[in-house]
Write a protein that holds these residues in place. Structure first.
Motif, short mmCIF file in Angstrom:
data_model
loop_
_atom_site.label_atom_id
_atom_site.label_comp_id
_atom_site.label_asym_id
_atom_site.label_seq_id
_atom_site.Cartn_x
_atom_site.Cartn_y
_atom_site.Cartn_z
N GLN A 130 -2.64 -12.06 14.47
CA GLN A 130 -3.39 -12.61 13.34
C GLN A 130 -2.46 -13.32 12.36
O GLN A 130 -2.80 -14.39 11.83
CB GLN A 130 -4.15 -11.50 12.62
N MET A 188 -5.86 -1.10 13.58
CA MET A 188 -5.35 -2.31 14.21
C MET A 188 -3.93 -2.08 14.72
O MET A 188 -3.08 -1.54 14.01
CB MET A 188 -5.35 -3.48 13.21
N THR A 241 -7.17 7.49 1.62
CA THR A 241 -6.35 6.37 2.09
C THR A 241 -5.40 5.89 1.01
O THR A 241 -4.22 5.61 1.27
CB THR A 241 -7.25 5.20 2.54
N LYS A 242 -5.91 5.82 -0.23
CA LYS A 242 -5.06 5.38 -1.34
C LYS A 242 -4.00 6.43 -1.68
O LYS A 242 -2.89 6.10 -2.06
CB LYS A 242 -5.93 5.08 -2.56
N GLU A 286 -1.93 -6.77 17.50
CA GLU A 286 -3.06 -7.50 16.94
C GLU A 286 -2.72 -8.06 15.57
O GLU A 286 -3.09 -9.20 15.22
CB GLU A 286 -4.29 -6.58 16.85
N MET A 287 -2.02 -7.25 14.76
CA MET A 287 -1.62 -7.70 13.43
C MET A 287 -0.72 -8.93 13.54
O MET A 287 -0.90 -9.93 12.83
CB MET A 287 -0.88 -6.58 12.69
N LYS A 307 -3.23 -12.08 3.55
CA LYS A 307 -3.23 -10.87 2.72
C LYS A 307 -4.27 -9.85 3.18
O LYS A 307 -4.09 -8.64 2.97
CB LYS A 307 -3.50 -11.24 1.25
N LYS A 308 -5.34 -10.33 3.80
CA LYS A 308 -6.41 -9.42 4.21
C LYS A 308 -6.15 -8.77 5.57
O LYS A 308 -6.91 -7.91 6.00
CB LYS A 308 -7.74 -10.18 4.24
N ILE A 309 -5.09 -9.19 6.24
CA ILE A 309 -4.76 -8.59 7.54
C ILE A 309 -4.29 -7.16 7.33
O ILE A 309 -3.51 -6.86 6.43
CB ILE A 309 -3.66 -9.41 8.24
N ASP A 310 -4.79 -6.26 8.14
CA ASP A 310 -4.43 -4.85 8.04
C ASP A 310 -2.92 -4.67 8.14
O ASP A 310 -2.26 -5.28 8.98
CB ASP A 310 -5.12 -4.07 9.18
N LYS A 311 -2.37 -3.84 7.26
CA LYS A 311 -0.94 -3.51 7.17
C LYS A 311 -0.12 -4.57 6.43
O LYS A 311 1.07 -4.34 6.17
CB LYS A 311 -0.31 -3.25 8.55
N ASP A 324 -7.61 -6.46 -7.42
CA ASP A 324 -6.77 -7.19 -6.47
C ASP A 324 -6.42 -8.57 -7.04
O ASP A 324 -7.31 -9.30 -7.49
CB ASP A 324 -7.51 -7.36 -5.14
#
Length: 477
Positions: free
Chosen positions: A9, A1, A368-369, A5-6, A46-50, A475
């Motif tokens: 949102q 994203m 990713t983590k 876009e972030m 909170k669920k939005i990327d980044k 989470d």
């Protein structure tokens, strides 16, 4: 994203552009003032990327995005300016779109409610007036510590012209602190910074410094004895003086036309300078001492217990944004006293979070983590802990516990080893090591600081490895 876009949102999920009264940012957070906070959807934000997390504090809706905050802020600003309809200005000077003016009554009600929360207002004011000075203050302070190391290594002498010129960067900046505070506060208050500078310069003018010296004979103003207080290296007196001067200036703006501005300026200066020397300066010098006394008093009761408690819980203050209100007090202690054993304790939580991020990265098998762990560790090593707090520590919980345990242990060790901070640097970051070097050339404090760093970082990393199951996400959203 993409960041665009972030940002789009985020704007949508906090209630849309018409729900946004203003937006600013700090080191890692987008800070929204919303007309109606109930319209913001925490779970979706909170669920939005980044996005690393969300906080509601200080009358602000704070979206944690980490090191991309500058670019994210620009995208949000672009969205608000590009999509905004024609603007109107409310009575309190806030621009709102015409579509949003229907909510003004509700907004005023919310603001009236927030005005009752004095701690929120004070915290926001300090963040906007003092915090912008912190990076430069830290830089010149750390460099002064490096010069002490150069002297210890025999590379320089304190009588060398090279040393004197370089040291002036720190000594001059700190001694002229009233000027820096005046400019920053006037900017925040939207007042004339040159009026503030005129008042501030009077505080450190050599003739005044000599006249108000401890050994000087007392002087008077219109028959009133002037308290013999020095204002070099001071913080709170000029902060309050500038705020009062700004209010006075705005009051005069209502009655004095623009073409007679020089008369307005003269009135402000003629009134404020004596008021500052006779009342505001002496009173708020004592207020600064009182606030600092509370902090040093807690340390004095039991240095070891203070190290344990604050080493463990300082990052909780960071999580809620409370640290912005405390940093000026901590800074004032170093400015007035020349050193602080309390400040290094707070840095132990920074190292501990960096270690927790490393342990997380080493434990997880997910690429990713791993990247998240290493990136948040890097940020924490340079003193920016919010990405580690919201990206790793809170999300997986056990890393936060590991960091608190190791931060408390290292805090106790810092007290035991007598670690001190000699320049008003920030309370964390590897580049601040020079601030812990005693200007007299004694390296014990710096050596103790290095030992505490490895203790906080290493124990936290090991505990996180053994305590955390990063591939079983817990989470807290």
């Amino acid at each position: 994203m993409s960041l665009k876009e972030m940002a789009k949102q985020i704007v949508d999920e906090v209630g849309g552009k018409d729900n946004i009264v203003s937006v600013t940012h700090c080191v890692t957070r987008l800070r929204f003032v919303l007309a109606d906070e109930s319209k913001a959807n925490d779970d979706k934000v909170k669920k939005i990327d980044k996005v690393l997390g969300v906080m509601r504090a200080g009358g602000q809706y704070q979206v944690v995005v980490g090191n991309i905050v500058n670019d994210a802020y620009k995208e949000v600003e672009n969205i608000l300016s590009n999509e905004a309809s024609s603007k109107v200005v409310t009575a309190d000077g806030v621009e709102m779109s015409e579509d949003a003016t229907g909510m003004k009554d509700k907004l005023d009600s919310i603001r009236d409610k927030n005005k009752e929360k004095l701690i929120n207002r004070v915290s926001r004011m300090l963040m906007n007036t003092i915090y912008p000075l912190v990076p430069t203050m830290a830089a010149v302070g750390v460099f002064k510590g490096l010069l002490a190391l150069f002297v210890l290594a025999g590379l320089l002498k304190e009588t060398d012209g090279t040393y004197i010129i370089w040291a002036a960067a720190n000594d001059g900046f700190l001694y002229l602190m009233p000027l820096m505070i005046a400019f920053s506060t006037a900017k925040y208050m939207k007042s004339n910074p040159y009026i503030a500078a005129a008042i501030a310069s009077s505080m450190v003018f050599p003739a005044i410094v000599t006249a108000l010296g401890v050994e000087a004979e007392a002087i008077n103003f219109l028959g009133i004895t002037v308290p013999q207080v020095g204002y070099g290296n001071s913080l709170f007196p000029m902060l309050i003086s500038t705020m009062i001067a700004a209010k006075f200036e705005h009051f005069l703006d209502k009655y004095i036309p623009q073409f007679l501005e020089f008369i307005k300026i003269m009135i402000v200066i003629v009134v404020m300078i004596p008021l500052m020397f006779l009342a505001i300066g002496p009173v708020f010098t004592e207020v600064g001492k009182l606030l600092g006394g509370v902090v040093t008093g807690m340390y004095g009761l039991s240095p070891i217990l203070a190290g344990l408690f604050f080493g463990a819980f300082w990052q909780v203050c960071v999580m809620f944004g409370i640290h912005y209100a405390l940093i000026p007090v901590l800074t004032d202690i170093v400015l007035r006293e020349g050193s602080s054993a309390f400040n290094p304790i707070l840095g132990m939580g920074v190292w501990a979070l960096a270690g927790a991020s490393l342990g997380f990265a080493l434990k997880t098998k997910d690429k990713t983590k791993k990247a998240l762990g290493f990136s948040t560790m890097t940020s924490a090593l340079f003193g920016i802990t919010e990405p580690a707090i919201f990206g790793v520590a809170l999300t997986y919980r056990k890393p936060f516990l590991a960091a608190m345990i190791s931060g408390g242990i290292a805090g106790m060790l810092s007290s035991f080893l007598g670690v001190n901070q000699y320049s008003p640097a920030t309370v964390g970051g590897v580049l601040t090591f020079g601030a812990h070097m005693n200007p007299n050339g004694n390296p014990n404090s710096l050596i103790g600081w290095i030992i505490c760093f490895f203790v906080a970082f290493g124990i936290s990393a090991v505990l996180t490895i053994f305590m955390t199951k990063p591939d079983e996400k817990l989470d807290i959203a």
